[in-house]
Motif scaffolding. Structure first.
Motif, short mmCIF file in Angstrom:
data_model
loop_
_atom_site.label_atom_id
_atom_site.label_comp_id
_atom_site.label_asym_id
_atom_site.label_seq_id
_atom_site.Cartn_x
_atom_site.Cartn_y
_atom_site.Cartn_z
N VAL A 194 42.32 47.06 30.51
CA VAL A 194 42.19 45.80 31.24
C VAL A 194 42.27 44.69 30.19
O VAL A 194 41.53 44.71 29.21
N VAL A 195 43.18 43.75 30.39
CA VAL A 195 43.23 42.56 29.56
C VAL A 195 42.94 41.37 30.46
O VAL A 195 43.17 41.43 31.67
N PHE A 196 42.43 40.31 29.88
CA PHE A 196 42.07 39.16 30.71
C PHE A 196 42.09 37.88 29.88
O PHE A 196 41.98 37.92 28.66
N PHE A 197 42.24 36.77 30.57
CA PHE A 197 42.06 35.46 29.96
C PHE A 197 41.52 34.52 31.03
O PHE A 197 41.75 34.71 32.21
N LEU A 230 29.55 40.53 30.77
CA LEU A 230 30.54 41.13 31.67
C LEU A 230 31.87 41.35 30.96
O LEU A 230 32.49 42.41 31.09
N PHE A 231 32.31 40.36 30.17
CA PHE A 231 33.56 40.51 29.43
C PHE A 231 33.45 41.61 28.39
O PHE A 231 34.39 42.39 28.18
N ASP A 232 32.31 41.69 27.73
CA ASP A 232 32.09 42.75 26.74
C ASP A 232 32.12 44.12 27.41
O ASP A 232 32.69 45.07 26.86
N PHE A 233 31.52 44.24 28.59
CA PHE A 233 31.55 45.51 29.32
C PHE A 233 32.99 45.94 29.61
O PHE A 233 33.35 47.10 29.44
N ILE A 234 33.81 44.99 30.06
CA ILE A 234 35.21 45.31 30.34
C ILE A 234 35.88 45.87 29.10
O ILE A 234 36.56 46.91 29.16
N ILE A 291 40.07 33.50 36.16
CA ILE A 291 40.16 34.63 35.24
C ILE A 291 41.31 35.50 35.73
O ILE A 291 41.29 35.97 36.88
N THR A 292 42.30 35.69 34.89
CA THR A 292 43.43 36.54 35.23
C THR A 292 43.24 37.87 34.52
O THR A 292 42.99 37.90 33.31
N PHE A 293 43.34 38.95 35.28
CA PHE A 293 43.16 40.30 34.76
C PHE A 293 44.48 41.05 34.87
O PHE A 293 45.12 41.04 35.92
N GLY A 294 44.87 41.73 33.80
CA GLY A 294 45.98 42.68 33.83
C GLY A 294 45.38 44.07 33.77
O GLY A 294 44.64 44.38 32.83
N ALA A 302 44.08 37.46 39.92
CA ALA A 302 43.42 36.22 39.51
C ALA A 302 42.17 36.04 40.35
O ALA A 302 42.21 36.13 41.58
N LEU A 303 41.07 35.78 39.68
CA LEU A 303 39.80 35.48 40.34
C LEU A 303 39.52 34.00 40.14
O LEU A 303 39.45 33.53 39.01
N HIS A 304 39.39 33.26 41.24
CA HIS A 304 39.05 31.84 41.20
C HIS A 304 37.62 31.68 41.69
O HIS A 304 37.26 32.23 42.73
#
Length: 100
Positions: free
Chosen positions: A90-93, A78-82, A6-9, A56-58
């Motif tokens: 915060v953006v992520f994929f 968790l994604f909804d909370f973000i 998961i990559t977070f900006g 990046a979280l692996h």
């Protein structure tokens, strides 16, 4: 074996708060008892971009089914909370990789 990335900006303004939450809530919920994921590694993405910092979280999963179950049990919440809490700061994929 699979690697879930998961990559977070992250907007620098909220970085301390987000990183605290990531380490105290997101990662523990995702790796508790190695039920879905194990071996979390958090890395800084090196880039020239200055508007956001990227991380990046692996996490390792035994199967694609473990990733799907994690998403049902924890990931979607968790994604909804973000998205709700940081509202665009915060953006992520996510990317799933197969370890050969």
């Amino acid at each position: 074996m699979h690697l879930y990335n998961i990559t977070f900006g992250i907007d620098p303004e909220i970085k301390p708060e987000f990183m605290d939450w990531l380490n105290s809530d997101f990662i523990p919920a995702s790796t508790a008892d190695n039920e879905y994921f194990s071996s979390p590694e958090l890395m800084k993405v090196l880039t020239d971009e200055t508007a956001v910092e990227s991380f990046a979280l692996h996490m390792r999963a035994q199967s694609l089914n473990d990733i799907a179950l994690w998403y049902e049990d924890h990931g979607s919440r968790l994604f909804d909370f973000i998205q709700r809490h940081w509202n665009g700061k915060v953006v992520f994929f996510a990317t799933t990789l197969e370890i050969l």
